[in-house]
Design an enzyme around this catalytic site. Structure first.
Site, PDB file in Angstrom:
ATOM      1  CE  LYS A 204       1.724 117.832  61.354  1.00 44.35           C
ATOM      2  NZ  LYS A 204       2.545 118.691  60.486  1.00 44.35           N
TER       3      LYS A 204
ATOM      4  CD  GLU B  20      16.229 115.390  68.423  1.00 43.49           C
ATOM      5  OE1 GLU B  20      17.473 115.332  68.304  1.00 43.49           O
ATOM      6  OE2 GLU B  20      15.502 116.040  67.639  1.00 43.49           O
TER       7      GLU B  20
ATOM      8  CG  PHE C  20      10.408 115.215  54.857  1.00 44.72           C
ATOM      9  CD1 PHE C  20      11.750 115.258  54.494  1.00 44.72           C
ATOM     10  CD2 PHE C  20       9.962 116.074  55.846  1.00 44.72           C
ATOM     11  CE1 PHE C  20      12.627 116.156  55.094  1.00 44.72           C
ATOM     12  CE2 PHE C  20      10.839 116.973  56.460  1.00 44.72           C
ATOM     13  CZ  PHE C  20      12.175 117.012  56.091  1.00 44.72           C
ATOM     14  CD  GLN C  21      12.228 115.601  59.422  1.00 48.95           C
ATOM     15  OE1 GLN C  21      11.248 115.915  60.078  1.00 48.95           O
ATOM     16  NE2 GLN C  21      13.418 116.172  59.557  1.00 48.95           N
TER      17      GLN C  21
ATOM     18  CG  MET D 124      37.912 102.882  81.157  1.00 49.45           C
ATOM     19  SD  MET D 124      38.647 102.260  82.680  1.00 49.45           S
ATOM     20  CE  MET D 124      37.491 102.844  83.898  1.00 49.45           C
TER      21      MET D 124
HETATM   22  C1  LIG Z   1      33.470 101.843  82.898  1.00 55.91           C
HETATM   23  C2  LIG Z   1      32.529 101.036  83.735  1.00 55.91           C
HETATM   24  C3  LIG Z   1      33.015 100.251  84.757  1.00 55.91           C
HETATM   25  C4  LIG Z   1      32.162  99.561  85.604  1.00 55.91           C
HETATM   26  N1  LIG Z   1      32.673  98.894  86.679  1.00 55.91           N
HETATM   27  C5  LIG Z   1      31.839  98.407  87.615  1.00 55.91           C
HETATM   28  C6  LIG Z   1      32.309  97.882  88.843  1.00 55.91           C
HETATM   29  O1  LIG Z   1      33.490  97.846  89.104  1.00 55.91           O
HETATM   30  N2  LIG Z   1      31.410  97.450  89.747  1.00 55.91           N
HETATM   31  C7  LIG Z   1      30.065  97.505  89.507  1.00 55.91           C
HETATM   32  O2  LIG Z   1      29.284  97.148  90.393  1.00 55.91           O
HETATM   33  N3  LIG Z   1      29.589  97.945  88.352  1.00 55.91           N
HETATM   34  C8  LIG Z   1      30.430  98.424  87.407  1.00 55.91           C
HETATM   35  N4  LIG Z   1      29.909  98.945  86.244  1.00 55.91           N
HETATM   36  C9  LIG Z   1      28.461  98.907  86.026  1.00 55.91           C
HETATM   37  C10 LIG Z   1      28.013  97.578  85.432  1.00 55.91           C
HETATM   38  O3  LIG Z   1      28.258  97.578  84.058  1.00 55.91           O
HETATM   39  C11 LIG Z   1      26.503  97.335  85.688  1.00 55.91           C
HETATM   40  O4  LIG Z   1      25.758  98.404  85.185  1.00 55.91           O
HETATM   41  C12 LIG Z   1      26.157  97.199  87.136  1.00 55.91           C
HETATM   42  O5  LIG Z   1      27.088  96.397  87.819  1.00 55.91           O
HETATM   43  C13 LIG Z   1      24.779  96.588  87.286  1.00 55.91           C
HETATM   44  O6  LIG Z   1      24.270  96.861  88.550  1.00 55.91           O
HETATM   45  P1  LIG Z   1      23.194  95.924  89.251  1.00 55.91           P
HETATM   46  O7  LIG Z   1      23.646  94.521  89.263  1.00 55.91           O
HETATM   47  O8  LIG Z   1      22.900  96.585  90.536  1.00 55.91           O
HETATM   48  O9  LIG Z   1      21.961  95.906  88.268  1.00 55.91           O
HETATM   49  P2  LIG Z   1      20.951  96.966  87.641  1.00 55.91           P
HETATM   50  O10 LIG Z   1      21.359  97.186  86.238  1.00 55.91           O
HETATM   51  O11 LIG Z   1      20.726  98.147  88.505  1.00 55.91           O
HETATM   52  O12 LIG Z   1      19.675  96.041  87.596  1.00 55.91           O
HETATM   53  C14 LIG Z   1      18.793  95.961  88.650  1.00 55.91           C
HETATM   54  C15 LIG Z   1      18.362  94.538  88.924  1.00 55.91           C
HETATM   55  O13 LIG Z   1      17.363  94.612  89.950  1.00 55.91           O
HETATM   56  C16 LIG Z   1      16.144  94.108  89.478  1.00 55.91           C
HETATM   57  N5  LIG Z   1      15.051  94.945  89.979  1.00 55.91           N
HETATM   58  C17 LIG Z   1      14.511  96.049  89.418  1.00 55.91           C
HETATM   59  N6  LIG Z   1      13.522  96.535  90.175  1.00 55.91           N
HETATM   60  C18 LIG Z   1      13.423  95.724  91.247  1.00 55.91           C
HETATM   61  C19 LIG Z   1      12.586  95.700  92.390  1.00 55.91           C
HETATM   62  N7  LIG Z   1      11.617  96.628  92.580  1.00 55.91           N
HETATM   63  N8  LIG Z   1      12.758  94.720  93.303  1.00 55.91           N
HETATM   64  C20 LIG Z   1      13.726  93.763  93.122  1.00 55.91           C
HETATM   65  N9  LIG Z   1      14.528  93.729  92.052  1.00 55.91           N
HETATM   66  C21 LIG Z   1      14.388  94.710  91.124  1.00 55.91           C
HETATM   67  C22 LIG Z   1      16.228  94.107  87.979  1.00 55.91           C
HETATM   68  O14 LIG Z   1      15.394  93.099  87.438  1.00 55.91           O
HETATM   69  C23 LIG Z   1      17.719  93.839  87.743  1.00 55.91           C
HETATM   70  O15 LIG Z   1      18.005  92.464  87.772  1.00 55.91           O
HETATM   71  C24 LIG Z   1      30.767  99.618  85.369  1.00 55.91           C
HETATM   72  C25 LIG Z   1      30.283 100.368  84.318  1.00 55.91           C
HETATM   73  C26 LIG Z   1      31.137 101.103  83.509  1.00 55.91           C
HETATM   74  C27 LIG Z   1      30.555 101.929  82.416  1.00 55.91           C
HETATM   75  C1  LIG Z   2      29.553 106.808  73.510  1.00 60.60           C
HETATM   76  C2  LIG Z   2      30.760 106.049  73.917  1.00 60.60           C
HETATM   77  N1  LIG Z   2      31.772 105.863  73.059  1.00 60.60           N
HETATM   78  C3  LIG Z   2      32.878 105.190  73.439  1.00 60.60           C
HETATM   79  C4  LIG Z   2      32.984 104.664  74.701  1.00 60.60           C
HETATM   80  C5  LIG Z   2      34.246 103.883  75.117  1.00 60.60           C
HETATM   81  N2  LIG Z   2      34.928 104.594  76.212  1.00 60.60           N
HETATM   82  C6  LIG Z   2      34.784 104.242  77.507  1.00 60.60           C
HETATM   83  S1  LIG Z   2      35.598 105.253  78.554  1.00 60.60           S
HETATM   84  C7  LIG Z   2      36.206 106.170  77.289  1.00 60.60           C
HETATM   85  C8  LIG Z   2      37.100 107.345  77.550  1.00 60.60           C
HETATM   86  C9  LIG Z   2      36.482 108.403  78.368  1.00 60.60           C
HETATM   87  O1  LIG Z   2      37.372 109.491  78.436  1.00 60.60           O
HETATM   88  P1  LIG Z   2      37.123 110.685  79.432  1.00 60.60           P
HETATM   89  O2  LIG Z   2      35.721 111.167  79.305  1.00 60.60           O
HETATM   90  O3  LIG Z   2      38.194 111.702  79.249  1.00 60.60           O
HETATM   91  O4  LIG Z   2      37.234 110.003  80.865  1.00 60.60           O
HETATM   92  P2  LIG Z   2      38.522 109.431  81.631  1.00 60.60           P
HETATM   93  O5  LIG Z   2      38.519 107.959  81.447  1.00 60.60           O
HETATM   94  O6  LIG Z   2      39.724 110.082  81.062  1.00 60.60           O
HETATM   95  O7  LIG Z   2      38.277 109.807  83.050  1.00 60.60           O
HETATM   96  C10 LIG Z   2      35.770 105.669  76.057  1.00 60.60           C
HETATM   97  C11 LIG Z   2      36.137 106.237  74.743  1.00 60.60           C
HETATM   98  C12 LIG Z   2      31.890 104.855  75.564  1.00 60.60           C
HETATM   99  N3  LIG Z   2      31.872 104.354  76.791  1.00 60.60           N
HETATM  100  N4  LIG Z   2      30.801 105.571  75.168  1.00 60.60           N
END
Ligand SMILES: Cc1cc2nc3c(=O)[nH]c(=O)nc-3n(C[C@H](O)[C@H](O)[C@H](O)COP(=O)(O)OP(=O)(O)OC[C@H]3O[C@@H](n4cnc5c(N)ncnc54)[C@H](O)[C@@H]3O)c2cc1C
Ligand SMILES: Cc1ncc(C[n+]2csc(CCOP(=O)(O)OP(=O)(O)O)c2C)c(N)n1
Ligand SMILES: [Mg+2]
Lengths: 589, 170
Positions: free
Chosen positions: A167, A55, A117-118, A487
């Site tokens: 249900k 899911e 159940f469930q 990472m």
């Molecule tokens: C491993 C990892 C590393 C990351 N590193 C980076 C990084 O280096 N740089 C980076 O940028 N991000 C990075 N992120 C992502 C980060 O965590 C955020 O998800 C991201 O920066 C959020 O993007 P955003 O500010 O565009 O907001 P979003 O999460 O896209 O939010 C959208 C915003 O726009 C608003 N909005 C929605 N609809 C409308 C509309 N119609 N008109 C006007 N406003 C609207 C919402 O209210 C909200 O405030 C990383 C994520 C991971 C998992």
């Molecule tokens: C569901 C979940 N569990 C744990 C993490 C923490 N986490 C972030 S990156 C990462 C490793 C990812 O490894 P891989 O898919 O091999 O990508 P790589 O960084 O090696 O490119 C982990 C464990 C996460 N982001 N999501």
């Protein structure tokens, strides 16, 4: 004579309501509590049901479908474990503002609260991870609730909405209620979409008067629809100002444009982050000052006046105080700003702008994404550069898992249009990319859909190979296999003295055989000069393909702003040492 | 910009659809985001429109208070959010039931004090009283404090309800 019996069961009403809401596809998994719905689905041919294998994957698939089409993604799961398995997907959709309707089965109303159940308290469990949720207690409310749920999911800041369906409600009979003709006038939920025109004028004035401006644009522009991206490009080009996108905003502005500085933030480019740090006017459109962007709040862009355009008032002044806040939809705000700009023909300080660009060009010249080429081993960055070379002229969509490969994909693949890039930004859910790619492929059957994956992440929803095999979805899984949770390993190297606790990917399956076992095609590559051939074969194969690309195990993702540091304290490469990580930063994630 | 900001107390009135789960939504918002609840009261106030009024007293920096209001307003069943503390003069009241057990001089003194605070006796036995006192939180607290030495055995308080002064509705 008896008055006419309403002929329709709750389950049939539900299906009719979905069709009236323009739903074409439902991603789901059956179970006891939703059998009446599956029976209704069986008896019709308007709605297509895609049977996933877990899911969570149903929700991610619906997210991919939604993000790549701008429509609402629909999920159907059973009560109890079906609903709890969906929770990660719902949280993911909430964090990234993706419109989802999740229909959950529930035990019959008279058993609710009996540990039946469930049975699970689905509305209780999903309250904090949905935009809103409903428990439908009477069949008479069913159709109306469905229409309201769609309105809530797609209006304002989009998000996931759960409808919990006991249900007996699905089996009882009632007349159908059609969706309201005019966009619903909800009693209490009426998000403001029209911006305040006086503030738009103020914004234009601030923008025109800037000497070191930067546009900081996020996922909100994608949420707003493709028109917003068109208007954004128009406005940004009118001004001649630099622009950077967040991870969620990639594609909102064409990456190949000279004015584009690349992504900003923790793994953003040197030029984007220094422009943010040194700007005098920051124009934030649809971005939420996430901590991956701001780094150390006290040192975040200290000298700038900040404009923030966002549809959600709770995004304003949440972590960063702004000087001018405009509540409204990005499309409407951009439309108005362009109008005012055209009418006023403001005189921009071209001399200052030229000096600002000259400074930015010196940052750009650092070429911060450069990497040492690998000799015998494939560098992950090289793999993505080659991938991009082969796909850039195709009709393609990219999804990712979470980790280094995700950041490299953001850095090395270029997005010219919105809705082509789906990644889990806010929650960072490993296991997102593959099911999301399935959802994209369902919506765009003839397009090339690629999940850029890590070997660890892909195992989190690998069971979906069975789904892509069943529907012959030609999704491509491009694994950058570094044998590490890269990472995690990178943080351990930089912050924990190189103690690689539990981050080695032990006992990996043979991905080629695994693909084969599921009826997909498996390819492997470990030599740089064979890579082009493998990528070509992947693209050529009109079936699901898993590509196991064995890459340099030690490579780290740069630039990197360590937690707690400021934009101008970036690590640019392996020779920059992390002496810069403060104790304060160590407690951050 | 991010100078340490002072913590303020705010009284916020929230008009909500009276539907199942609404209180859980509001309380869950506060606990989930780490906001304070100093006092919370809720009851239906408009049966015809099925509306309830929630009064929350909370504490936080100005930025947090602004967030709390925006977050409340974003809940789908919330009709209106008003910050009484910033919107001008308002009245706050609280009701407490205070059970005092004792005989002799203490009992007489309790009655005397109750009189001063205009607290009502709503239950009496030969060795106990239940007083009902209404007023600002400060008055209620002072009353309970004074009664302490006279044998308080049980206290129940409603929490604060509040309303703006003047003729305007919420
Ligand atoms: C491993 C990892 C590393 C990351 N590193 C980076 C990084 O280096 N740089 C980076 O940028 N991000 C990075 N992120 C992502 C980060 O965590 C955020 O998800 C991201 O920066 C959020 O993007 P955003 O500010 O565009 O907001 P979003 O999460 O896209 O939010 C959208 C915003 O726009 C608003 N909005 C929605 N609809 C409308 C509309 N119609 N008109 C006007 N406003 C609207 C919402 O209210 C909200 O405030 C990383 C994520 C991971 C998992
Ligand atoms: C569901 C979940 N569990 C744990 C993490 C923490 N986490 C972030 S990156 C990462 C490793 C990812 O490894 P891989 O898919 O091999 O990508 P790589 O960084 O090696 O490119 C982990 C464990 C996460 N982001 N999501
Ligand atoms: Mg890996």
């Amino acid at each position: 004579m008896k008055p006419e019996e309403p002929a329709t069961t709750g389950a049939d009403l539900l299906v009719k309501a979905l069709i009236d809401e323009d739903v074409e596809v439902v991603f789901g998994y059956p179970g006891g509590a939703v059998l009446p719905i599956y029976d209704s689905l069986f008896k019709q041919n308007r709605l297509r049901h895609i049977l996933v294998r877990h899911e969570q994957a149903a929700v991610h698939a619906a997210e991919g479908y939604a993000r790549s089409t701008g429509k609402v993604g629909v999920v159907l799961v059973t009560s109890g474990p079906g609903a709890t398995n969906a929770v990660t997907g719902l949280t993911d959709a909430l964090m990234d503002s993706i419109p989802i309707i999740c229909l959950t089965g529930q035990v019959p109303t008279h058993l609710i609260g009996n540990d039946a159940f469930q049975e699970a308290d689905t509305t209780g469990i999903t309250r904090p991870c949905t935009k809103h949720n409903y428990l439908v207690k009477a069949v008479g409310n069913l159709a109306r609730t469905v229409h309201e749920a769609f309105y809530v999911a797609r209006s304002g800041r989009p998000g996931p909405v759960v409808i919990d369906l006991p249900k007996d409600v699905l089996m009882n009979k009632h007349d159908y209620v059609a969706p309201p003709k005019v966009a619903a006038e909800h009693k209490s939920y009426r998000p403001q979409t029209k911006p305040d025109l006086r503030k738009i004028e103020q914004a234009v004035e601030m923008i025109a008067g800037a000497k070191r401006p930067v546009f900081y644009v996020g996922g909100g522009v994608i949420n707003s629809g493709p028109k917003a991206s068109k208007l954004l490009a128009q406005f940004v080009r009118m001004t001649g100002y630099p622009i950077t996108n967040t991870l969620m905003g990639l594609g909102a502005f064409p990456a190949s444009d000279k004015q584009f500085l690349g992504m900003l933030g923790m793994h953003g480019t040197y030029e984007a982050n220094l422009a943010m740090h040194g700007c005098d006017v920051m124009i934030n459109i649809g971005a939420r000052f996430d901590d991956r962007i701001t780094g150390n709040l006290t040192k975040f862009s200290p000298g700038s006046k900040k404009i923030h355009i966002d549809i959600d008032p709770s995004s304003i002044n949440k972590s960063v105080r702004v000087d001018l806040a405009i509540i409204g939809d990005a499309t409407l705000a951009l439309e108005e700003m362009i109008k005012v700009w055209k009418a006023r023909q403001p005189k921009v300080d071209l001399k200052a702008l030229k000096a600002w660009w000259a400074e930015i060009e010196t940052w750009r010249a650092r070429n911060c994404l450069a990497y040492k080429t690998g000799g015998e081993t494939i560098k992950p960055q090289f793999a993505l550069e080659r991938l991009y070379h082969h796909i850039k002229n195709t009709d393609h969509y990219i999804t990712t898992e979470v980790g280094q490969h995700q950041m490299w994909a953001a850095q090395f693949l270029k997005f010219e249009q919105p809705n082509r890039w789906m990644t889990s930004g806010g929650l960072g859910t490993m296991g997102y990319g593959f099911p999301a790619a399935m959802g994209v492929q369902i919506a765009h059957p003839d397009a090339l859909v690629i999940d850029v994956a890590g070997e660890a992440s892909i195992l989190m929803n690998i069971q979906e190979l069975s789904t892509v095999a069943q529907y012959n979805l030609p999704v491509k899984i491009f694994i950058l296999n570094n044998h590490y949770m890269g990472m995690v390993r990178q943080w351990q190297e930089l912050l924990h003295g190189g103690r690689y606790s539990e981050s080695y990917s032990e006992s990996l399956p043979d991905f080629v055989k695994l693909a084969d076992a599921f009826g997909a095609v498996g390819l492997r590559c470990h030599e740089p000069d064979k890579l082009d051939g493998v990528i070509e074969e992947m693209i050529k194969t009109k079936r699901p393909v898993v590509v196991d690309v064995l890459v340099d195990e030690a490579e780290n993702c740069f630039p990197m702003i360590p937690s707690g540091a400021a934009h101008n304290e970036m690590l640019l490469g392996p020779d920059d040492k992390a002496g810069k990580v403060s104790e304060e930063g160590m407690v951050l994630v | 910009m991010n100078a340490p900001a002072e913590i303020q107390s705010h009284t916020i009135s929230v008009l909500v659809a009276n539907e199942p789960g609404i209180l859980a939504r509001v309380v869950g918002l506060f606990s989930g985001r780490g906001y304070n609840i100093e006092s919370l009261t809720v009851a239906e106030t408009d049966a015809k429109e099925s509306l309830s009024r929630i009064t929350i007293v909370t504490k936080g920096t100005p930025m947090i208070i602004e967030q709390i209001k925006a977050q409340l307003d974003r809940l789908v069943p919330v009709h209106r959010v008003r910050d009484l503390t910033v919107e001008g003069p308002h009245i706050e009241r609280e009701l407490a039931l205070v059970k005092v057990k004792g005989v002799g001089e203490k009992r007489v003194e309790a009655l005397r004090l109750a009189d001063v605070f205009r607290a009502k006796v709503i239950d009496a036995k030969t060795d106990s009283f239940v007083f009902e006192v209404t007023g600002t939180t400060g008055k209620v607290q002072t009353f309970i404090g004074l009664m302490e030495s006279l044998g308080v055995v049980d206290v129940g308080r409603t929490g604060i309800v509040a309303m703006s002064r003047g003729g305007e509705p919420l």
